[in-house]
Design a protein around this motif. Structure first.
Motif, PDB file in Angstrom:
ATOM      1  N   ASP A  43     -53.696 -43.795  19.144  1.00 43.52           N
ATOM      2  CA  ASP A  43     -53.375 -42.453  19.644  1.00 43.52           C
ATOM      3  C   ASP A  43     -51.867 -42.270  19.751  1.00 43.52           C
ATOM      4  O   ASP A  43     -51.330 -41.218  19.397  1.00 43.52           O
ATOM      5  N   ASN A  44     -51.170 -43.294  20.231  1.00 47.15           N
ATOM      6  CA  ASN A  44     -49.717 -43.213  20.365  1.00 47.15           C
ATOM      7  C   ASN A  44     -49.040 -43.111  19.004  1.00 47.15           C
ATOM      8  O   ASN A  44     -48.080 -42.346  18.833  1.00 47.15           O
ATOM      9  N   LEU A  45     -49.511 -43.871  18.012  1.00 50.99           N
ATOM     10  CA  LEU A  45     -48.945 -43.778  16.666  1.00 50.99           C
ATOM     11  C   LEU A  45     -49.165 -42.381  16.088  1.00 50.99           C
ATOM     12  O   LEU A  45     -48.268 -41.822  15.443  1.00 50.99           O
ATOM     13  N   THR A  46     -50.335 -41.816  16.327  1.00 48.73           N
ATOM     14  CA  THR A  46     -50.620 -40.460  15.853  1.00 48.73           C
ATOM     15  C   THR A  46     -49.648 -39.460  16.463  1.00 48.73           C
ATOM     16  O   THR A  46     -49.112 -38.591  15.766  1.00 48.73           O
ATOM     17  N   LYS A  47     -49.386 -39.597  17.754  1.00 50.44           N
ATOM     18  CA  LYS A  47     -48.430 -38.712  18.425  1.00 50.44           C
ATOM     19  C   LYS A  47     -47.023 -38.890  17.865  1.00 50.44           C
ATOM     20  O   LYS A  47     -46.287 -37.921  17.676  1.00 50.44           O
ATOM     21  N   LEU A  48     -46.637 -40.150  17.599  1.00 51.69           N
ATOM     22  CA  LEU A  48     -45.308 -40.414  17.039  1.00 51.69           C
ATOM     23  C   LEU A  48     -45.149 -39.809  15.652  1.00 51.69           C
ATOM     24  O   LEU A  48     -44.107 -39.239  15.325  1.00 51.69           O
ATOM     25  N   PHE A  49     -46.186 -39.926  14.814  1.00 50.00           N
ATOM     26  CA  PHE A  49     -46.128 -39.315  13.487  1.00 50.00           C
ATOM     27  C   PHE A  49     -45.995 -37.800  13.594  1.00 50.00           C
ATOM     28  O   PHE A  49     -45.225 -37.181  12.851  1.00 50.00           O
ATOM     29  N   ALA A  50     -46.736 -37.175  14.509  1.00 56.26           N
ATOM     30  CA  ALA A  50     -46.659 -35.726  14.692  1.00 56.26           C
ATOM     31  C   ALA A  50     -45.270 -35.310  15.161  1.00 56.26           C
ATOM     32  O   ALA A  50     -44.699 -34.322  14.665  1.00 56.26           O
ATOM     33  N   LEU A  51     -44.702 -36.054  16.100  1.00 55.43           N
ATOM     34  CA  LEU A  51     -43.368 -35.744  16.599  1.00 55.43           C
ATOM     35  C   LEU A  51     -42.318 -35.920  15.505  1.00 55.43           C
ATOM     36  O   LEU A  51     -41.414 -35.100  15.357  1.00 55.43           O
ATOM     37  N   ALA A  52     -42.441 -36.986  14.717  1.00 59.03           N
ATOM     38  CA  ALA A  52     -41.500 -37.208  13.617  1.00 59.03           C
ATOM     39  C   ALA A  52     -41.577 -36.055  12.617  1.00 59.03           C
ATOM     40  O   ALA A  52     -40.552 -35.572  12.137  1.00 59.03           O
ATOM     41  N   LYS A  53     -42.781 -35.604  12.315  1.00 59.30           N
ATOM     42  CA  LYS A  53     -42.956 -34.472  11.395  1.00 59.30           C
ATOM     43  C   LYS A  53     -42.322 -33.215  11.973  1.00 59.30           C
ATOM     44  O   LYS A  53     -41.596 -32.495  11.283  1.00 59.30           O
ATOM     45  N   GLU A  54     -42.583 -32.965  13.253  1.00 60.54           N
ATOM     46  CA  GLU A  54     -42.029 -31.795  13.941  1.00 60.54           C
ATOM     47  C   GLU A  54     -40.503 -31.776  13.884  1.00 60.54           C
ATOM     48  O   GLU A  54     -39.884 -30.735  13.736  1.00 60.54           O
ATOM     49  N   ARG A  55     -39.906 -32.959  13.986  1.00 55.81           N
ATOM     50  CA  ARG A  55     -38.437 -33.063  13.982  1.00 55.81           C
ATOM     51  C   ARG A  55     -37.836 -33.171  12.581  1.00 55.81           C
ATOM     52  O   ARG A  55     -36.639 -33.278  12.417  1.00 55.81           O
ATOM     53  N   GLY A  56     -38.709 -33.188  11.568  1.00 59.18           N
ATOM     54  CA  GLY A  56     -38.227 -33.205  10.188  1.00 59.18           C
ATOM     55  C   GLY A  56     -37.870 -34.586   9.662  1.00 59.18           C
ATOM     56  O   GLY A  56     -37.195 -34.701   8.637  1.00 59.18           O
ATOM     57  N   TYR A  57     -38.319 -35.637  10.335  1.00 57.46           N
ATOM     58  CA  TYR A  57     -38.042 -36.993   9.875  1.00 57.46           C
ATOM     59  C   TYR A  57     -39.015 -37.367   8.756  1.00 57.46           C
ATOM     60  O   TYR A  57     -40.177 -36.960   8.766  1.00 57.46           O
ATOM     61  N   LYS A  58     -38.561 -38.174   7.840  1.00 53.43           N
ATOM     62  CA  LYS A  58     -39.454 -38.720   6.827  1.00 53.43           C
ATOM     63  C   LYS A  58     -40.393 -39.702   7.514  1.00 53.43           C
ATOM     64  O   LYS A  58     -40.021 -40.383   8.456  1.00 53.43           O
ATOM     65  N   ARG A  59     -41.648 -39.750   7.035  1.00 55.45           N
ATOM     66  CA  ARG A  59     -42.645 -40.619   7.638  1.00 55.45           C
ATOM     67  C   ARG A  59     -43.264 -41.501   6.571  1.00 55.45           C
ATOM     68  O   ARG A  59     -43.655 -41.022   5.509  1.00 55.45           O
ATOM     69  N   PHE A  60     -43.340 -42.800   6.854  1.00 50.51           N
ATOM     70  CA  PHE A  60     -43.880 -43.761   5.900  1.00 50.51           C
ATOM     71  C   PHE A  60     -44.830 -44.709   6.619  1.00 50.51           C
ATOM     72  O   PHE A  60     -44.590 -45.092   7.750  1.00 50.51           O
ATOM     73  N   ILE A  61     -45.871 -45.075   5.912  1.00 53.86           N
ATOM     74  CA  ILE A  61     -46.783 -46.084   6.437  1.00 53.86           C
ATOM     75  C   ILE A  61     -47.075 -47.066   5.308  1.00 53.86           C
ATOM     76  O   ILE A  61     -47.341 -46.682   4.177  1.00 53.86           O
ATOM     77  N   SER A  62     -46.958 -48.332   5.624  1.00 62.31           N
ATOM     78  CA  SER A  62     -47.262 -49.388   4.664  1.00 62.31           C
ATOM     79  C   SER A  62     -48.581 -50.010   5.103  1.00 62.31           C
ATOM     80  O   SER A  62     -48.616 -50.812   6.021  1.00 62.31           O
ATOM     81  N   PRO A  63     -49.679 -49.610   4.459  1.00 62.88           N
ATOM     82  CA  PRO A  63     -50.979 -50.099   4.899  1.00 62.88           C
ATOM     83  C   PRO A  63     -51.263 -51.509   4.437  1.00 62.88           C
ATOM     84  O   PRO A  63     -50.686 -51.984   3.466  1.00 62.88           O
ATOM     85  N   HIS A  64     -52.152 -52.144   5.142  1.00 64.75           N
ATOM     86  CA  HIS A  64     -52.652 -53.457   4.735  1.00 64.75           C
ATOM     87  C   HIS A  64     -53.856 -53.170   3.853  1.00 64.75           C
ATOM     88  O   HIS A  64     -54.997 -53.146   4.309  1.00 64.75           O
TER      89      HIS A  64
END
Length: 72
Positions: A43-64
């Protein structure tokens, strides 16, 4: 505020099996997640991704995960 052109939010190798109480690997991470009060890590990671998007930051995830092209 950080400069969105110079900032990225990067998450490396999150595995649900280790982050959710129902996950088979949760027993290995449960104590540290409870110690730092992050049992709701997903849940916290989801909130962080949403906030990063809202602020215009690039978002990356390296999945396993192995993609089909990884085996070629």
């Amino acid at each position: 505020m950080l400069n969105a052109k110079k900032v990225a939010f990067v998450v490396t190798d999150p595995q649900v099996e280790f982050l959710k109480p129902a996950g088979k690997g949760f027993g290995a991470t449960k104590d540290i997640l409870e110690k730092v009060n992050t049992v709701n890590t997903i849940d916290n990671l989801t909130k962080l991704f949403a906030l990063a998007k809202e602020r215009g930051y690039k978002r990356f995830i390296s999945p396993h995960y192995f993609f089909p092209h990884d085996h070629r």
